[in-house]
Design an enzyme around this catalytic site. Sequence first.
Site, PDB file in Angstrom:
ATOM      1  CE  LYS A  92      39.127  50.578  66.963  1.00 31.66           C
ATOM      2  NZ  LYS A  92      37.726  50.287  67.263  1.00 31.66           N
TER       3      LYS A  92
ATOM      4  CG  HIS B 232      43.370  49.747  30.424  1.00 34.68           C
ATOM      5  ND1 HIS B 232      43.694  49.479  29.120  1.00 34.68           N
ATOM      6  CD2 HIS B 232      42.035  49.519  30.545  1.00 34.68           C
ATOM      7  CE1 HIS B 232      42.588  49.131  28.461  1.00 34.68           C
ATOM      8  NE2 HIS B 232      41.580  49.146  29.303  1.00 34.68           N
TER       9      HIS B 232
ATOM     10  CD  GLU C  69      39.043  45.063  60.978  1.00 36.07           C
ATOM     11  OE1 GLU C  69      37.948  44.801  61.524  1.00 36.07           O
ATOM     12  OE2 GLU C  69      39.522  46.200  60.973  1.00 36.07           O
TER      13      GLU C  69
END
Length: 477
Positions: free
Chosen positions: A443, A329, A300
């Site tokens: 938003k 792995h 951000e």
Amino acid sequence: MNTGTDDRSQLTIDYRNATADAVGSEHGVSAAMLEEIAPTVVAEHTRIMTEHAAGEQRWMDLPDNRALADELVAFAGDARDRYRDYVLIGIGGSSLGAIATIQALTNPWRNLQPDERRDGPRFFVLDNPDPEKVRATLDVVDLPNTLINVVTKSGQTAETMANFLVARAALEAAVGSDQSRRQIVATTDPKDGLLRQLADQEGYRAFPVPPGVDGRQTVLSAVGMLPAALCGIDIHALLAGAAAMRTRASGPDVRENPAYLLAAVSYLADTRLGKSILVTMPYADALFGMADWFRQLWAESLGKRLAITGEEVFAGQTPVKALGAIDQHSQIQLYTEGPNDKLIALVGVDQYRARVEVSDPPAGIPDLAYLRGAELGQLLDRERLATAWALTSAARPNLTITMPEITAAAIGELFYLHQLQTVMAGALYNVNPFGQPGVEAGKNATYALMGRAGYEELRRELTRANTGEGRFVVAPG
Ligand code: PA5
């Protein structure tokens, strides 16, 4: 045993495997590159310090707020005796720091410990407005004995406010309206925002999110410290650790200041050597939340369309989290043989907080004899060394941050180190590391789609955009 209250910095940063000497000049940062960038770092250091002296860069002062820490400890001491459960409601910068701190510094199965052995209430987080998780959480907590802490800097984030309204109603149904208000604590702006308004109206106990500090820089304020104190963490030691790193990282020299060094190595790796991905890979389950917190901070803060000077730059290095040894792995095959586009930051621990010896293998299986007398922490740490070696051998730049032991002080140091690293990286990319216009756009679109007043024009625009031809939709027949 390290008590974690030492006020000297304890972290080690080893970047030898990220240098041209180790991985070649095509992939490693050279001494000449660091030399070249050093004057810019000095100039940006001066600017940051001048801004701080002028009342900006307020995040740097958070380790000094001992009065607030005392108040939080007092509040938490009382609440720890009173409540069995604690629900934190917040998202992004309003929850990741607390999650990271509590994961790093408390028992991994804390919520399953018997009440008398656990230092404080069980800890639950409602971040995503996922109906399944919210319902399950409210079903499992003991509402009459639950403290709800709603955390939002803006005081209006849709996910947080929706989850809060759901939890608030459930609490009210369980204990009645008067009592429910006593079981709610708000952490929000001291003056502005809808949550502040609601807290004043309903008489909730409230703690401040410091003005002038972005959400992702608030972990060392009440946002991160109240949850930590409620879970029995020594927040004074955390703040002392952050202050110790601040002292250590106070000089302008890129080769001496660990935060500036990490910023410069990452920036050079990205912009000169094509390492557009920064992987953080701790070798401790307890530190995985720290990698998640850093991922948000780096993304951000640096992911910006515009330079400070106004031109389009589309800056940023994509942060990825991995966990050693599990991701050996899963991811390491890609990291060692796939595209050479990553800088990998390993995080090691000298001494784990538990010692578990491997029991003797049965006779007759000689190939397991190498584990005789081994200890799990030693195995995990050697896996880290093996990974560093494998990456370096494949010319993949990597560096290692090591802490002597996972203590509150070391976690405080790491928080401060990464925050200063990010601010300096913003300066090198020539972007503003504060603010998050891309987040705000999403938003606002959510408010518009949910029909919030004042967002009608955006709602019309979004509705138009979503009603194109359905040529690219594959729906069930
Ligand atoms: O770092 C940030 O500023 C964001 O990630 C915010 O923390 C996040 O969007 C939540 O915002 P708020 O605390 O206002 O609810």
